[in-house]
Design an enzyme around this catalytic site. Sequence first.
Site, short mmCIF file in Angstrom:
data_model
loop_
_atom_site.label_atom_id
_atom_site.label_comp_id
_atom_site.label_asym_id
_atom_site.label_seq_id
_atom_site.Cartn_x
_atom_site.Cartn_y
_atom_site.Cartn_z
N TYR A 111 0.81 -1.21 0.00
CA TYR A 111 0.00 0.00 0.00
C TYR A 111 0.85 1.27 0.00
O TYR A 111 0.42 2.30 -0.49
CB TYR A 111 -0.90 0.04 1.25
CG TYR A 111 -2.22 -0.66 1.11
CD1 TYR A 111 -2.28 -2.03 0.88
CD2 TYR A 111 -3.42 0.04 1.24
CE1 TYR A 111 -3.50 -2.68 0.79
CE2 TYR A 111 -4.64 -0.60 1.15
CZ TYR A 111 -4.69 -1.97 0.93
OH TYR A 111 -5.89 -2.59 0.83
N ASP B 65 -2.50 -18.47 1.37
CA ASP B 65 -3.48 -19.20 0.55
C ASP B 65 -4.17 -20.28 1.39
O ASP B 65 -5.38 -20.46 1.32
CB ASP B 65 -2.83 -19.78 -0.73
CG ASP B 65 -1.53 -20.52 -0.47
OD1 ASP B 65 -1.03 -20.50 0.68
OD2 ASP B 65 -0.98 -21.13 -1.42
N ASP C 124 -6.22 -7.13 4.35
CA ASP C 124 -7.36 -6.51 3.66
C ASP C 124 -8.25 -7.61 3.07
O ASP C 124 -9.47 -7.60 3.22
CB ASP C 124 -6.83 -5.58 2.56
CG ASP C 124 -7.97 -4.92 1.79
OD1 ASP C 124 -8.91 -4.42 2.44
OD2 ASP C 124 -7.93 -4.92 0.54
N ASP D 173 -12.17 -9.19 4.67
CA ASP D 173 -13.45 -9.26 3.94
C ASP D 173 -13.94 -10.71 3.89
O ASP D 173 -15.13 -10.98 4.03
CB ASP D 173 -13.30 -8.74 2.51
CG ASP D 173 -13.63 -7.25 2.39
OD1 ASP D 173 -13.41 -6.52 3.38
OD2 ASP D 173 -14.11 -6.83 1.32
C1 IPM Z 1 -10.45 -1.31 4.04
C2 IPM Z 1 -10.64 -0.71 2.67
C3 IPM Z 1 -9.49 0.24 2.39
C4 IPM Z 1 -8.21 -0.58 2.39
C5 IPM Z 1 -9.63 1.06 1.08
C6 IPM Z 1 -10.93 1.83 1.04
C7 IPM Z 1 -8.46 1.97 0.86
O1 IPM Z 1 -10.76 -1.71 1.71
O2 IPM Z 1 -10.41 -0.54 5.01
O3 IPM Z 1 -10.33 -2.53 4.13
O4 IPM Z 1 -7.87 -1.19 1.38
O5 IPM Z 1 -7.55 -0.61 3.43
MN MN Z 2 -10.80 -3.75 2.54
#
Ligand code: IPM
Ligand code: MN
Length: 369
Positions: A141, A221, A245, A249
């Site tokens: 990042y 993985d 990240d 999710d």
């Molecule tokens: C998160 C989001 C952010 C990230 C984006 C919006 C920059 O996906 O907070 O997980 O990638 O960190």
């Molecule tokens: Mn995210």
Amino acid sequence: MTFKITVLPGDGVGPEVCREAVRILRALGHFDKREFHFDEHPVGGAAIRSHGTPLPESTLQACLASDAVFLGAVGTPEFDHLPPDRRPEAGLLRLRTALGGFANLRPAISFPAIADCSPLRSSRVAGADVLIVRELLGGLYFAEPRGFGDTKDFAYNTMRYSTREIERVARIAFEQARHRRKKVTSVDKANVLETSQLWRSTVTELAKAYPDVTLDHMYVDACAMHLITNPTRFDVILTENLFGDILSDEAAAITGSLGMLASATIGGEVDLYEPVHGSAPDIAGKGIANPLGAIASVAMLLRLSAKMPHEAADLEAAIRQVLEAGHRTRDLAQPHQDRSHPIGAHEMGGLVEQAFVGMLDRRFSYHAV
Ligand code: IPM
Ligand code: MN
């Protein structure tokens, strides 16, 4: 005693869920001697519209002068055409850097009341309670060099970590594990990446200072697979920025809805709290967003920044109570099973507030006797 919170509603459903988060804190303010003070500022797409930049100086200064920052969400399709460094997301990344929080805590919990919202079999997710500790200020990042080649037919980013960056976030993971089930799984790609090899050896070395915590290592993985096939095997997952990240999710599948997930970013000058769900432009402005991720982020704020662990636990219990009573926002509703209509963000916020106030009433009257 005042506790200053800078509220950054941001884009999409951000303002709707922030409103519910703030009402919870206001309700608490009636009980506690601490006075919560709120100061609202634009960020992301909203700030591009009002100030021409996703992180105005006035917003940043307000954040730096506060006890905690609460953010709704950033990102809107309206600005998708802008180059990465001028998009709404750039404002969030700049804010994270400026506040200095390098450890992003993202819990994913399976609540029994909504276990059937998970696409995973209830028998698999039952009892799952995972805390992802994501490194937030390094890796792909942020590291340089990055960019497009002169000829624009190639582009590059840099994965880079120092032992100092790895150590400081690993320390937080071990400390969190101490308050939980005392297990850290460090996730990397050490079979391919040098940064991961350094990650693994650094974490292994640091683990000696935490003999009461069990450490294991897993490739990312494999972790992606185990997280949904056997989520109860995890306690704390420690990982670098991009892996975290993605895995966080994915972990939403354990809870059943991305709308449930909370986060805290700690370790810097000022701590930052935000729901994980993002701006969800498709449902923005309709009042149907799930505010529980934002409200659960308030609970994290109470525990980690305001140092009010009992009130944090009360708020978490209030969320559970409302879910157990059968209340569902649209993302949690199952049309074939639920007799009642799904409720909106404001109604859900009100129910949690009511349950929370009930608990505070008992707690504070007990103390008064
Ligand atoms: C998160 C989001 C952010 C990230 C984006 C919006 C920059 O996906 O907070 O997980 O990638 O960190
Ligand atoms: Mn995210």
